[in-house]
Design an enzyme around this catalytic site. Sequence first.
Site, mmCIF file in Angstrom:
data_model
loop_
_atom_site.group_PDB
_atom_site.id
_atom_site.type_symbol
_atom_site.label_atom_id
_atom_site.label_comp_id
_atom_site.label_asym_id
_atom_site.label_seq_id
_atom_site.Cartn_x
_atom_site.Cartn_y
_atom_site.Cartn_z
ATOM 1 N N SER A 135 0.681 -1.171 0.034
ATOM 2 C CA SER A 135 -0.083 -0.087 0.040
ATOM 3 C C SER A 135 0.721 1.152 -0.043
ATOM 4 C CB SER A 135 -1.050 -0.026 1.122
ATOM 5 O OG SER A 135 -1.967 0.953 1.114
ATOM 6 N N HIS A 136 0.591 2.036 1.120
ATOM 7 C CA HIS A 136 1.559 3.435 1.104
ATOM 8 C C HIS A 136 2.922 3.334 1.585
ATOM 9 C CE1 HIS A 136 -0.311 2.464 4.980
ATOM 10 N NE2 HIS A 136 0.673 3.326 5.352
#
Length: 160
Positions: free
Chosen positions: A142-143
């Site tokens: 993800s991030h």
Amino acid sequence: MDVMDFKDFMDCQLLLLTYKVYSTLISLHSQRNFYMQFNPEIFKAYDIRGLVRGDLSEELAYRIGRAFVSYLRSSSYLHDDQSVVVGRDMRESGPLLSAAVMRGIQDEGVSVVNIGLSSTPLFNFACANFPEHAGGIMVTASHNPAEYNGFKLTLGTGLP
């Protein structure tokens, strides 16, 4: 009594699925001479995530694929002729980890739908909108920074 909102419900569902796959992985250690060491802290509330060098390996990815199928079967989420979706993000380690996940799924006797490089929303769509898909594993962190990767687990309903 407070009413649980949708976000809280989703948080609980994610935690439950990640915990159940972790428990299945531990159970497989004892049942199938599946012994390997791994960092239990990579099992987060929403996914499985860690450093590519140190926390994750092809072997762990392979076993996560097998454990996910084992969990789907034992919980009656996997029916005859259903497959499991696998996608990945653009991280350098993605092709290697997704290939290992797919081998694990296939070694449990289940077909894989490899959607390759994709976004998480596209992956969720593939899991939720085709009844022939029992669920899926998205290889992504993800991030998080590039030195991380991980696995998001989703049921065929599109819910974690």
